[in-house]
Each structure stands twice: as structure tokens, then as C-alpha cells.
Design a protein around this motif. Structure first.
Motif, PDB file in Angstrom:
ATOM      1  N   LYS A   9     -35.072  30.161 -13.692  1.00 45.30           N
ATOM      2  CA  LYS A   9     -33.972  31.074 -13.502  1.00 45.30           C
ATOM      3  C   LYS A   9     -34.369  32.151 -14.242  1.00 45.30           C
ATOM      4  O   LYS A   9     -34.799  32.199 -15.513  1.00 45.30           O
ATOM      5  N   LEU A  11     -32.768  35.750 -16.176  1.00 50.22           N
ATOM      6  CA  LEU A  11     -31.339  36.242 -16.329  1.00 50.22           C
ATOM      7  C   LEU A  11     -31.546  37.988 -16.582  1.00 50.22           C
ATOM      8  O   LEU A  11     -32.318  38.544 -17.183  1.00 50.22           O
ATOM      9  N   GLU A  48     -34.498  31.992  -9.337  1.00 46.31           N
ATOM     10  CA  GLU A  48     -32.967  32.202  -9.194  1.00 46.31           C
ATOM     11  C   GLU A  48     -32.566  33.484 -10.027  1.00 46.31           C
ATOM     12  O   GLU A  48     -33.076  33.133 -11.448  1.00 46.31           O
ATOM     13  N   ASP A  50     -29.758  35.275 -12.129  1.00 47.05           N
ATOM     14  CA  ASP A  50     -28.421  35.526 -12.337  1.00 47.05           C
ATOM     15  C   ASP A  50     -28.300  36.906 -13.185  1.00 47.05           C
ATOM     16  O   ASP A  50     -28.897  37.375 -13.953  1.00 47.05           O
ATOM     17  N   LYS A  81     -24.821  39.128  -6.290  1.00 47.67           N
ATOM     18  CA  LYS A  81     -25.061  38.689  -7.630  1.00 47.67           C
ATOM     19  C   LYS A  81     -24.539  39.811  -8.464  1.00 47.67           C
ATOM     20  O   LYS A  81     -23.703  39.591  -9.542  1.00 47.67           O
ATOM     21  N   THR A  85     -21.074  39.460 -12.070  1.00 49.32           N
ATOM     22  CA  THR A  85     -21.881  39.234 -13.141  1.00 49.32           C
ATOM     23  C   THR A  85     -21.198  38.110 -14.057  1.00 49.32           C
ATOM     24  O   THR A  85     -20.046  38.128 -14.252  1.00 49.32           O
ATOM     25  N   LEU A  86     -21.874  37.423 -14.820  1.00 50.09           N
ATOM     26  CA  LEU A  86     -21.474  36.529 -15.781  1.00 50.09           C
ATOM     27  C   LEU A  86     -20.865  37.124 -16.801  1.00 50.09           C
ATOM     28  O   LEU A  86     -21.637  38.296 -17.191  1.00 50.09           O
ATOM     29  N   VAL A  91     -23.098  31.980 -20.366  1.00 52.82           N
ATOM     30  CA  VAL A  91     -24.392  31.818 -20.249  1.00 52.82           C
ATOM     31  C   VAL A  91     -25.037  30.829 -21.104  1.00 52.82           C
ATOM     32  O   VAL A  91     -24.822  31.031 -22.135  1.00 52.82           O
ATOM     33  N   TYR A  96     -32.892  29.574 -18.792  1.00 55.86           N
ATOM     34  CA  TYR A  96     -33.367  30.790 -18.182  1.00 55.86           C
ATOM     35  C   TYR A  96     -34.900  30.603 -18.737  1.00 55.86           C
ATOM     36  O   TYR A  96     -35.213  30.663 -20.216  1.00 55.86           O
TER      37      TYR A  96
END
Length: 236
Positions: A9, A11, A48, A50, A81, A85-86, A91, A96
Motif C-alpha cells: 500500500k 499513502l 493499492e 490510499d 479515492k 480521503t482518510l 491511518v 504503508y
């Protein structure tokens, strides 16, 4: 993710800011061309992606969706996405392998001064991850610190939007609307700041100790590609 499997992942850090707070409301949104092409590169390599922003939720972009930016919007769920967003508190940096910060001026106004976000960036690096940035993006991680208290950029060659260009452009009124100039802040925190005087090619991607950076947006996809190479064991 199966037990024992390496994390795959990435970020992406983006800004919630829309303008510079001046009467003319100079545009400070994220630059699509510094986010969509790197997003595409990581997705194509099987990662992936994020997104996180200081406030979470939707983030906005400047620039028209041309070329690969249009492709990644239509086929790779880029807007899915970026519309959700986070928040930093959502997080876990251990998930990541790398963190990427693109440009657009907003990054300098909210990301660079957000304690939770710059702590996340430092934590990803402390965990052996890669940090990348393009244009004004390196200004977003210029203030990040490591677990040992030192600045992430200290002693490392880092490229970011150069003072000479900032002071020649009207976008931020020759830089006078900004909380700081990227090159100045990098140097202030111990980086060996790279600019058009130190690099033969202004579009060069600079790689030093798992920090991958460039001055200008045409090289944003190259930053992502070099980040992947470092992640896969290439020379940092």
C-alpha cells in the motif's frame, strides 16, 4: 492481505485548501498532474493507494484531466479515492510501504503544519519506507521528523519547487502569499536542497536515502517509478 505477506500500500497526502486566503483567492488546490500520473504508476505496479488529508473527506484539484490523468480517473477509481480521503487519525503508518506528497500550493498551507500528518510521514520512513514528492510536495514533508528527533530531510539531497522560479511567477505573487518557500524550508531543516543551479536537467528525479523528489510536475510519474524501483530493492 495474507499473513506474512509484505504490505503493498502507498499513502498519498493531499491538501484540503482551496485558495491562499488573499482577496483575489489565488488557487491553492492540489495539482492533478502531480497526483494522477503517480497514482496510475503505482496502480499499474499492483499497489493499492490510499489518500489522507488534514481534514479527511473530499480534496479538490486544479488542471484539466488530460492524457493519463483522464485515464486514471475513468478506469482506476482516482476520484473514488480522492472524494473520500482518510483523516490522519485513521491511518496506521505500518500498513504503508511509501508515502507520496504532490504539489499545488495547498500542501504548504495545511499539510506542512499538520502535526499528525508530518508524524505519519516520518513514521513510514522510520519503518523502512520510501518518501516521495514533486514540485511543492517536498515542502509538505520538509518539517517531518524521525523517531530520533532529527528532520527527515536532514543531510539528504532533496529537490523541490525552487526559489528562483517561485519568485518569478505571479501564481503566489512571487511567493509573497506563501507561509514559506520550499527550497528555503528544506535548507532550513538540514536538506541539501537541489535547484536549477545544482542539477543539469531541471526535470531530474533526485534519490537519496529513500527520499525521491523532483522540482517540477512533468516528472511526477518518474518519481513514482523511481519509488517503485527503490521499494523493489534498487539502489536508494
Amino acid at each position: 492481505m495474507a499473513f506474512g505477506e509484505a504490505p503493498t500500500k502507498i499513502l498519498f497526502v493531499a491538501s484540503n485548501v482551496l485558495d491562499m486566503g488573499d482577496p483575489e483567492k489565488q488557487d491553492a488546490r492540489n495539482n492533478l498532474w502531480e497526483y494522477a500520473p503517480p497514482f496510475h504508476i503505482f496502480v499499474m505496479h499492483g499497489y493499492e493507494v490510499d489518500f489522507v488529508s488534514p481534514k479527511g473527506g473530499s480534496v479538490e484539484f486544479m488542471m484539466d484531466p488530460l492524457g493519463i490523468s483522464s485515464y486514471t480517473i475513468q478506469y482506476e477509481n482516482f476520484l473514488g479515492k480522492t472524494n473520500s480521503t482518510l483523516k490522519p487519525t485513521e491511518v496506521d503508518p505500518r500498513q504503508y510501504q511509501a508515502v507520496y506528497v504532490g504539489g499545488g500550493y495547498g500542501t504548504l498551507f495545511d499539510v506542512a503544519s499538520n502535526p499528525e500528518l508530518i508524524s505519519l510521514i516520518g513514521a513510514v520512513y522510520d519503518n523502512g519506507g520510501v518518501v516521495g514528492g514533486c514540485g511543492h510536495g517536498p515542502g509538505g514533508f520538509a518539517n517531518a521528523k524521525l523517531g530520533n528527533g532529527k528532520y527527515l530531510v536532514q543531510g539528504k539531497r532533496v529537490a523541490g519547487f525552487p526559489n528562483s522560479t517561485e519568485r518569478s511567477k505571479s501564481w503566489a505573487k512571487e511567493g509573497t502569499l506563501l507561509p514559506f518557500l520550499v527550497e528555503d524550508q528544506l535548507r532550513k531543516n538540514g536538506a541539501i536542497a537541489q535547484n536549477k543551479e545544482t542539477l543539469e536537467d531541471k526535470h531530474t528525479v533526485v534519490i537519496d536515502q529513500r527520499i525521491v523528489s523532483t522540482m517540477f510536475l512533468p516528472s511526477s510519474a518518474n518519481v513514482a517509478e523511481e519509488m517503485v524501483r527503490v521499494l523493489k530493492g534498487g539502489k536508494p
